[in-house]
Design a protein around this motif. Structure first.
Motif, mmCIF file in Angstrom:
data_model
loop_
_atom_site.group_PDB
_atom_site.id
_atom_site.type_symbol
_atom_site.label_atom_id
_atom_site.label_comp_id
_atom_site.label_asym_id
_atom_site.label_seq_id
_atom_site.Cartn_x
_atom_site.Cartn_y
_atom_site.Cartn_z
ATOM 1 N N ARG A 36 -15.281 4.417 18.810
ATOM 2 C CA ARG A 36 -14.539 3.166 18.807
ATOM 3 C C ARG A 36 -13.039 3.414 18.592
ATOM 4 O O ARG A 36 -12.190 2.799 19.251
ATOM 5 C CB ARG A 36 -15.082 2.241 17.721
ATOM 6 N N LYS A 37 -12.732 4.324 17.681
ATOM 7 C CA LYS A 37 -11.328 4.634 17.421
ATOM 8 C C LYS A 37 -10.662 5.269 18.635
ATOM 9 O O LYS A 37 -9.515 4.920 18.996
ATOM 10 C CB LYS A 37 -11.233 5.568 16.216
ATOM 11 N N HIS A 39 -11.587 4.856 21.708
ATOM 12 C CA HIS A 39 -11.457 3.811 22.720
ATOM 13 C C HIS A 39 -10.202 2.991 22.476
ATOM 14 O O HIS A 39 -9.450 2.663 23.426
ATOM 15 C CB HIS A 39 -12.694 2.917 22.703
ATOM 16 N N GLU A 40 -9.958 2.646 21.228
ATOM 17 C CA GLU A 40 -8.751 1.891 20.906
ATOM 18 C C GLU A 40 -7.496 2.699 21.245
ATOM 19 O O GLU A 40 -6.504 2.161 21.773
ATOM 20 C CB GLU A 40 -8.756 1.521 19.424
ATOM 21 N N GLN A 41 -7.507 4.014 20.960
ATOM 22 C CA GLN A 41 -6.356 4.862 21.270
ATOM 23 C C GLN A 41 -6.132 4.940 22.775
ATOM 24 O O GLN A 41 -4.972 4.912 23.242
ATOM 25 C CB GLN A 41 -6.561 6.257 20.687
ATOM 26 N N MET A 43 -6.966 2.691 24.986
ATOM 27 C CA MET A 43 -6.471 1.404 25.471
ATOM 28 C C MET A 43 -5.013 1.181 25.083
ATOM 29 O O MET A 43 -4.271 0.471 25.783
ATOM 30 C CB MET A 43 -7.344 0.279 24.911
ATOM 31 N N ALA A 44 -4.584 1.779 23.968
ATOM 32 C CA ALA A 44 -3.206 1.570 23.498
ATOM 33 C C ALA A 44 -2.259 2.665 23.964
ATOM 34 O O ALA A 44 -1.067 2.643 23.615
ATOM 35 C CB ALA A 44 -3.192 1.493 21.972
ATOM 36 N N THR A 51 -3.494 8.754 27.659
ATOM 37 C CA THR A 51 -4.729 8.093 28.113
ATOM 38 C C THR A 51 -5.794 9.121 28.458
ATOM 39 O O THR A 51 -6.964 8.979 28.082
ATOM 40 C CB THR A 51 -4.437 7.206 29.335
ATOM 41 N N PHE A 58 -13.021 10.670 24.030
ATOM 42 C CA PHE A 58 -14.026 9.606 23.987
ATOM 43 C C PHE A 58 -15.281 10.016 24.742
ATOM 44 O O PHE A 58 -16.406 9.772 24.293
ATOM 45 C CB PHE A 58 -13.445 8.321 24.578
#
Length: 199
Positions: A36-37, A39-41, A43-44, A51, A58
């Motif tokens: 989850r972490k 994924h957030e990285q 996306m940001a 990316t 991920f």
């Protein structure tokens, strides 16, 4: 003894499986949190390089999570299979205990009939003995619990066999010469008292 050993081994295996299962569950939770972490990285991320790095990490952690979940599922199947095997072994051990006790009580009962009953009653009493064993052993818990002497005492009462008399104290006198000539086998026991009273 075998039944107790099986229970002990089964308990030890169960404890080990529960420990491993708890560890796998914890690893799966950590992998999920890390995925989850990442994924957030991803996306940001502000650059393609960031990316790609986050997406690659991920992908790797997601693969680890899938493997952990697959291992959990395999261990669960093995636990279920072991539980079925334990039940089968326990049932087999119980059947063997039942068979052994039924055989022992049957042999004792047969000897009592042959030594204590009148000759013309032996056949009918042996049939009654077989029927009695089937009926008593149908209630397995009651048949297996308690000392076997209690079963034999109940067998005597149900079949009308008298309690065996206490042997006389002191040495037995030698029989007169020739008295044992008609015995069918050596050292045959003296016949016990009749099993039924004249009443």
């Amino acid at each position: 003894m075998t039944y107790v050993l099986l229970l002990f081994m089964s308990s030890a295996v169960t404890d080990m499986e529960e420990r491993r299962g708890g560890m796998l569950a914890e690893v799966a939770d950590m992998c999920l949190g890390l995925a989850r972490k990442l994924h957030e990285q991803a996306m940001a991320a502000e650059t393609p390089e960031e990316t790609r790095a986050a997406a690659g990490a991920f992908h790797r952690i997601s693969r680890s999570l899938r493997q952990t979940l697959a291992l959990e599922a395999r261990l669960e199947r093995e636990r279920a299979r072991q539980a079925r095997e334990d039940e089968r072994c326990a049932a087999e051990a119980r059947r063997e205990r039942l068979r052994a006790r039924k055989s022992h009580v049957g042999q004792v009962g047969s000897r009592l009939i042959w030594t204590e009953a009148e000759r013309d009653e032996v056949g009918a009493l042996l049939v009654d003995l077989s029927r009695w064993l089937d009926e008593e052993s149908f209630f397995e818990d009651a048949f297996l619990e308690g000392p076997v002497e209690d079963l034999i005492a109940r067998l005597r009462g149900d079949l009308g066999l008298a309690e065996a008399p206490d042997p006389p104290s002191g040495p037995r006198p030698d029989p007169p010469a020739g008295e044992n000539d008609d015995l069918a086998f050596d050292d045959a026991p003296a016949p016990a008292a009749r099993r039924r009273s004249s009443a």
